[in-house]
Design an enzyme around this catalytic site. Structure first.
Site, PDB file in Angstrom:
ATOM      1  N   HIS A  86      16.263  54.639  20.354  1.00 22.11           N
ATOM      2  CA  HIS A  86      17.631  54.144  20.562  1.00 22.11           C
ATOM      3  C   HIS A  86      18.547  54.793  19.541  1.00 22.11           C
ATOM      4  CE1 HIS A  86      20.945  51.503  21.626  1.00 22.11           C
ATOM      5  NE2 HIS A  86      21.199  51.448  20.323  1.00 22.11           N
ATOM      6  N   ASP A 165      23.317  38.889  25.993  1.00 24.90           N
ATOM      7  CA  ASP A 165      23.959  40.028  25.341  1.00 24.90           C
ATOM      8  C   ASP A 165      25.048  40.624  26.222  1.00 24.90           C
ATOM      9  OD1 ASP A 165      24.030  42.052  23.117  1.00 24.90           O
ATOM     10  OD2 ASP A 165      23.622  43.375  24.813  1.00 24.90           O
ATOM     11  N   ARG A 172      32.753  40.198  22.308  1.00 27.48           N
ATOM     12  CA  ARG A 172      32.978  40.796  20.991  1.00 27.48           C
ATOM     13  C   ARG A 172      33.936  41.974  21.079  1.00 27.48           C
ATOM     14  NH1 ARG A 172      27.602  42.715  19.759  1.00 27.48           N
ATOM     15  NH2 ARG A 172      28.524  43.592  17.883  1.00 27.48           N
ATOM     16  N   SER A 187      22.027  42.537  19.044  1.00 32.92           N
ATOM     17  CA  SER A 187      22.375  43.069  20.364  1.00 32.92           C
ATOM     18  C   SER A 187      21.436  44.201  20.746  1.00 32.92           C
ATOM     19  CB  SER A 187      23.824  43.557  20.363  1.00 32.92           C
ATOM     20  OG  SER A 187      24.146  44.213  21.572  1.00 32.92           O
ATOM     21  N   LYS A 191      17.516  43.775  23.327  1.00 36.62           N
ATOM     22  CA  LYS A 191      17.256  44.569  24.535  1.00 36.62           C
ATOM     23  C   LYS A 191      16.009  45.429  24.369  1.00 36.62           C
ATOM     24  CE  LYS A 191      21.546  45.854  24.256  1.00 36.62           C
ATOM     25  NZ  LYS A 191      22.894  46.425  24.402  1.00 36.62           N
TER      26      LYS A 191
END
Length: 429
Positions: A86, A165, A172, A187, A191
């Site tokens: 990620h 989320d 947000r 967040s 995931k």
């Protein structure tokens, strides 16, 4: 039915600097997802978290509560070890495209659930959708079958994965509560943990073009996410990487796919190749394949074979010509000298204004739009030499893109720029 807590009490606890209990966190995340906690109440709570922070135990519980609102994927039936990557997002960051097939070429399974771009940072799905026929939406069964057969999949997360989320992220974004390490970390990691991968490598960008511009804040985010992954039983490591200059020589969807294919063909910009290989080594080591050589997979064509199979499996035509912008315009160097600055954020904003990104989630992106870098920091240039090339189908966009680039490139008479290292630090437990 009666609720276990009152939202106002939870807000006041955090507003006054208190620690939220596990039961409070479980309830408020679930109740918000169910619509019991109102948007304005969660706005107040997230602002309190921004201002007061959370300790490690609170962040871990918040993350697990978010995961509990949806489904969890399970790839334990695969014959391949699973590993994912990620990135926190940057300008010109197309590493997922060559990285996924490189790692899969050695026998790993890479379930890359990716997102779309917002603002000045590009989204992996937007890039891949510039390939004719390619589709982002796959069922869990399709994902699992493709991972077993090909080893690589890049697709959108389904609506059942961490629905808390999905709501919280949108909230947000419009309430000034994005920039909070506890909220960012939970967040991302909710995931990734729900995705079901056994190991995870994080690419935490730092610099002008990154979400985290400050090195200390980026390091805190990386450490928090590594701890969350480790506590959840996911082998997790993070690299802090530089995003003060765009990665590679292109920023924009089809432009970046073309550059990624060049890397897979054994060429491409040296910084992209270096980062792909650095991340691949971490991923392969985490997957139990420490002796694999990513550079060899790029050189001998095996990574390209996996890329072709991956694109075809998702309906895309890897042989098709990528779309090209109808109009281009060049930015010219005004003086002789050395390039000492090429600001990543400014280039990202210019690409966005040309049509490569979106201001709102529902906006459409243009596959052909973007910015091509004709020079890099350290290069010497002459007055009148083209240094950037703008691409768009809408010529009216050129003026605002030029405004974004007004101070993006600095040419000075002194010697070449001193560049930060591409990989700044490695963070593990």
């Amino acid at each position: 039915m009666s609720e276990a807590f009152d939202a106002v009490d939870v807000i006041v606890t955090k507003r006054d600097g208190g620690r939220l209990s596990d039961a409070q966190i479980d309830w408020v995340v679930d109740a918000y997802t169910r619509g019991v906690v109102a948007e304005e109440q969660m706005s107040a709570l997230t602002m309190a978290i921004v201002l007061r922070g959370m300790d490690r135990a609170e962040i871990a519980r918040w993350t697990s509560a978010m995961i509990a609102t949806g489904e969890r994927l399970d790839f334990s039936s695969l014959s391949r070890p699973t590993v994912d990557k990620h990135s926190t997002g940057g300008v010109g960051d197309k590493t997922t495209l060559p990285l996924t097939p490189v790692v899969a070429s050695f026998g790993a399974a890479v379930p890359q659930l990716s997102g779309r771009g917002l603002g000045h940072t590009g989204g992996t799905l937007d890039k891949l959708e510039s390939i004719p026929g390619w589709r982002a939406s796959l069922s869990t069964e399709e994902m699992t079958a493709q991972l077993e057969r090909v080893g690589a999949v890049v697709c959108a997360a389904g609506p059942g994965l961490v629905p808390a989320d999905r709501r919280l992220y949108a909230l947000r974004d419009v309430t000034g509560t994005v920039e909070s390490v506890p909220l960012i970390a939970s967040s991302i990691m909710s995931k990734k943990i729900a995705e079901g991968t056994a190991s995870l490598v994080l690419d935490v960008k730092v610099g002008s073009g990154a979400f985290m511009r400050d090195l200390a804040a980026a390091r805190e985010l990386a450490r928090t996410m590594v701890a969350l992954g480790t506590d959840a039983g996911v082998r997790t490591v993070a690299l802090l990487t530089d995003m003060s200059t765009p990665l590679g020589l292109t920023v924009g969807n089809a432009l970046e796919v073309r550059e990624a294919v060049e890397v897979l063909a054994g060429g491409g910009p040296p910084d992209v190749v270096a980062l792909v290989c650095a991340l691949a080594r971490e991923m392969l080591d985490a997957a139990g394949l420490p002796d694999a050589d990513p550079a060899a997979a790029l050189a001998d064509g095996t990574a390209m074979d996996v890329w072709t199979a991956m694109v075809r499996a998702q309906g895309g035509d890897p042989e098709a010509c990528l779309p090209v912008a109808a109009e281009t315009e060049e930015i010219i160097a005004e003086t002789d000298g050395a390039v000492v600055l090429l600001d990543a954020r400014a280039v990202g904003v210019a690409a966005w204004r040309l049509g490569a990104g979106r201001a709102r989630k529902e906006d459409r992106v243009r596959a052909t739009a973007g910015v091509e870098l004709l020079v890099r920091p350290g290069d010497r240039v002459r007055a009148g030499q083209p240094v950037l090339r703008l691409h768009t189908d809408t010529p009216a966009c050129f003026a605002r893109a030029r405004e974004a680039l007004a101070d993006a490139l600095v040419v000075a008479h002194q010697g070449p720029a001193t560049l930060p290292p591409l990989v700044i630090d490695r963070i593990a437990v």
